[in-house]
Design a protein around this motif. Structure first.
Motif, short mmCIF file in Angstrom:
data_model
loop_
_atom_site.label_atom_id
_atom_site.label_comp_id
_atom_site.label_asym_id
_atom_site.label_seq_id
_atom_site.Cartn_x
_atom_site.Cartn_y
_atom_site.Cartn_z
N LYS A 63 -2.66 59.55 94.04
CA LYS A 63 -2.74 60.77 94.86
C LYS A 63 -2.55 60.43 96.34
O LYS A 63 -3.15 59.49 96.86
CB LYS A 63 -4.11 61.44 94.64
CG LYS A 63 -4.35 62.69 95.47
CD LYS A 63 -5.72 63.27 95.15
CE LYS A 63 -6.00 64.53 95.95
NZ LYS A 63 -6.11 64.26 97.39
N GLY A 64 -1.68 61.18 97.02
CA GLY A 64 -1.49 60.95 98.45
C GLY A 64 -0.08 61.29 98.90
O GLY A 64 0.67 61.98 98.22
N LYS A 65 0.32 60.76 100.06
CA LYS A 65 1.60 61.09 100.68
C LYS A 65 2.59 59.94 100.49
O LYS A 65 2.28 58.78 100.73
CB LYS A 65 1.41 61.36 102.18
CG LYS A 65 0.59 62.62 102.45
CD LYS A 65 0.49 62.90 103.94
CE LYS A 65 -0.29 64.19 104.20
NZ LYS A 65 -0.40 64.49 105.64
N TYR A 66 3.82 60.31 100.07
CA TYR A 66 4.91 59.36 99.86
C TYR A 66 6.06 59.73 100.80
O TYR A 66 6.44 60.90 100.90
CB TYR A 66 5.40 59.40 98.42
CG TYR A 66 4.39 58.91 97.41
CD1 TYR A 66 4.49 57.64 96.86
CD2 TYR A 66 3.32 59.70 97.02
CE1 TYR A 66 3.57 57.18 95.94
CE2 TYR A 66 2.38 59.26 96.11
CZ TYR A 66 2.51 58.00 95.57
OH TYR A 66 1.59 57.54 94.65
N VAL A 95 11.62 62.09 104.65
CA VAL A 95 10.87 63.29 104.32
C VAL A 95 9.60 62.85 103.61
O VAL A 95 9.57 61.83 102.92
CB VAL A 95 11.70 64.24 103.43
CG1 VAL A 95 11.92 63.66 102.04
CG2 VAL A 95 11.02 65.60 103.32
N VAL A 96 8.52 63.60 103.81
CA VAL A 96 7.22 63.28 103.22
C VAL A 96 6.98 64.18 102.01
O VAL A 96 7.14 65.40 102.10
CB VAL A 96 6.08 63.44 104.25
CG1 VAL A 96 4.72 63.18 103.58
CG2 VAL A 96 6.28 62.47 105.41
N VAL A 97 6.63 63.55 100.88
CA VAL A 97 6.30 64.27 99.65
C VAL A 97 4.84 64.00 99.32
O VAL A 97 4.43 62.84 99.22
CB VAL A 97 7.19 63.81 98.48
CG1 VAL A 97 6.82 64.56 97.21
CG2 VAL A 97 8.66 64.01 98.82
N LYS A 125 21.78 65.21 105.55
CA LYS A 125 20.52 65.92 105.73
C LYS A 125 19.68 65.75 104.48
O LYS A 125 20.19 65.84 103.37
CB LYS A 125 20.78 67.40 105.98
CG LYS A 125 19.51 68.24 106.14
CD LYS A 125 19.85 69.72 106.32
CE LYS A 125 18.59 70.56 106.44
NZ LYS A 125 18.90 72.01 106.58
N ILE A 126 18.37 65.49 104.65
CA ILE A 126 17.45 65.43 103.51
C ILE A 126 16.78 66.79 103.38
O ILE A 126 16.19 67.30 104.34
CB ILE A 126 16.40 64.33 103.69
CG1 ILE A 126 17.08 62.95 103.71
CG2 ILE A 126 15.38 64.36 102.56
CD1 ILE A 126 16.11 61.80 103.86
N ILE A 127 16.85 67.37 102.19
CA ILE A 127 16.26 68.68 101.94
C ILE A 127 14.82 68.49 101.48
O ILE A 127 14.57 67.85 100.46
CB ILE A 127 17.06 69.44 100.87
CG1 ILE A 127 18.53 69.54 101.28
CG2 ILE A 127 16.47 70.82 100.63
CD1 ILE A 127 19.42 70.13 100.23
N PRO A 128 13.83 69.02 102.21
CA PRO A 128 12.43 68.86 101.79
C PRO A 128 12.17 69.65 100.51
O PRO A 128 12.82 70.65 100.24
CB PRO A 128 11.64 69.43 102.98
CG PRO A 128 12.59 70.36 103.65
CD PRO A 128 13.96 69.79 103.46
N PRO A 129 11.19 69.20 99.68
CA PRO A 129 10.88 69.92 98.44
C PRO A 129 10.31 71.30 98.73
O PRO A 129 9.59 71.51 99.70
CB PRO A 129 9.86 69.01 97.75
CG PRO A 129 9.28 68.18 98.85
CD PRO A 129 10.36 68.00 99.86
#
Length: 465
Positions: free
Chosen positions: A112-115, A128-130, A20-24
């Motif tokens: 700046k933006g989504k990774y 997961v999106v950071v 499982k990936i834990i979101p920030p």
């Protein structure tokens, strides 16, 4: 129900339950010009070394593969997009703890933006999106007198290097927002940050204590300049005296601004030089390879020249102090004929030493001439490099760990003081030297301890950036 379908569903449930990936928890804010960690934490009971990690930056027009780690590729597991070349690092030693985060250096406005952090196993995938926000706190604001405007005085507030676009407020002596009309212009520079110019007119009999405050809400920070205007600056029965005082004040402001600008430019130059030095060291360290001494390598000796400036202590002149001495050395098991390779050697336990690379050591016999070595020497507390004819200037304050970069693409060998990330020396390798190069260290002699190759832990130095 078909028993095969039941088994397949059970396997899928088992795999999903193990990984499982834990979101920030919080949004990520990067300060322009500094480094930032894009968090991605994998929760799993066991983690295979053959996992794959992909960080993707999504723009309006394309998806950019910022950095990719392929655990199945043992030779060159990491690849970067050319737009991020030299700006990313994985925490390799933290993979077994599920830390697949990405360290991004020298944050820019365009970052700046989504990774998207994507993790792959043989039969499992998740992402997961950071979201990365970037910000910068500019330099200290300054208030200038622009001269008379009617019966009042014009004031201008300036500050440089803010992102995103900040707010500017003018305050009185009580810290309350002034009622005068304010005109603010935010100019965007070529690097994407904003320079601030805000103006107002101060009328006679007003509150003469004036503050200009510039606020960055994203970083929750602000800078403020406060001035107290004397009645003498306003038009009166003695205009010549007023003009003299205004000019005197303006001259003082100009001199102060010039001194501040020179100091700021000097500091920025120092910071830029320090960043280039750190970047060079990190680029070298990213090519780290494990080095193992060949225990069955036999007895090899290297002819080592004396330190520059050494003179004979024999009054008869019978002893030639400039003659090279033979030092027993231990070669690495593997040699290198191409690419870039980096390793580190602990030298603190031995006062005099020599280390580096030799060319084709195993094929040259028991005694290797100094001309076939590219080495760094320590003798009587001094360092010298090359083939005995160049001292390291200025000498480092201490040297407990030496890093060596064998760069066969640029045809050179670099030596670093690895604790403080200082470049000690660079020695060119001739274009015609198409051979295999072997790392070496001196063997133990009597009470002198042997030098040892130490493992390179890249993430540990990130805490000092």
């Amino acid at each position: 129900m078909n028993p095969h379908i039941v088994i397949l569903l059970q396997l899928i449930h088992l795999v999903i339950g193990q990984f499982k990936i834990i979101p920030p928890d919080n949004p990520v804010i990067g300060v322009i010009g500094k480094g930032v960690i894009l968090p991605c934490q994998l929760q799993a009971k066991t983690i295979s070394e053959r996992l794959s990690i992909q960080w993707i930056f999504t723009t309006n027009s394309e998806n950019i593969d910022v950095s990719i780690y392929d655990g199945k590729n043992t030779q060159n597991p990491v690849t970067e997009d050319k737009r991020y070349q030299g700006r990313t690092n994985f925490f390799h030693t933290e993979f077994n703890k599920g830390n697949v985060s990405l360290y991004l250096k020298n944050v820019m406005v365009s970052d700046k933006g989504k990774y998207t952090c994507s993790v792959f196993f043989e039969n499992w995938y998740d992402e997961v999106v950071v979201e990365l926000s970037v910000a910068a706190a500019g330099d200290k604001s300054s208030v200038f007198l622009d001269g008379h405007v009617g019966q009042g005085i014009g004031l201008t507030c300036k500050s440089h290097g803010w992102f995103p676009e900040p707010k500017v407020v003018w305050l009185d002596s009580k810290g309350e927002i002034r009622k005068e009309k304010v005109i603010t212009q935010n100019e965007r520079t070529s690097s994407g940050v904003f320079d601030i110019i805000s103006s107002m007119n101060l009328e006679p009999k007003s509150d003469m204590e004036v503050s200009c405050r510039v606020v960055n809400d994203l970083l929750n920070t602000a800078c403020e300049s406060r001035v107290l205007i004397s009645d003498a600056f306003f038009p009166s029965t003695s205009p010549w005296m007023t003009a003299f005082l205004v000019l005197l004040f303006l001259n003082a402001v100009v001199i102060g601004a010039l001194a501040y600008k020179l100091k700021s430019n000097f500091k920025r130059t120092q910071d830029a030089n320090r960043y280039r030095i750190d970047l060079d060291f990190w680029e070298a360290q990213s090519h780290a390879v494990p080095i193992t001494v060949d225990a069955a390598g036999g007895d090899l000796e290297l002819q080592v020249p004396p330190a520059p400036g050494t003179r004979s202590s024999d009054p008869s002149g019978a002893a030639d102090a400039r003659a090279p001495s033979a030092v027993p050395i231990a070669l690495a098991r593997d040699g290198f004929a191409a690419g870039k390779r980096y390793w580190e050697v602990e030298v603190a336990r031995r006062p005099d030493w020599v280390l580096g690379v030799v060319r084709g050591g195993r094929e040259r016999g028991a005694v290797l001439p100094a001309g076939d070595s590219w080495a760094l020497h320590s003798s009587r507390g001094a360092l010298f490099c090359g083939r005995g004819d160049a001292a390291v200037e200025p000498p480092p304050p201490s040297c407990s760990v030496v890093g060596v970069l064998l760069d066969l693409e640029e045809r050179r060998v670099k030596f670093y003081e690895a604790v403080h990330m200082v470049l000690l020396a660079t020695i060119p390798v001739g274009e015609g030297d198409a051979h295999t190069f072997y790392p070496f260290v001196p063997k133990s002699e009597g009470s002198l301890a042997p030098l040892v190759f130490r493992p390179v832990r890249i993430p540990s130095a990130l805490e000092n950036l």
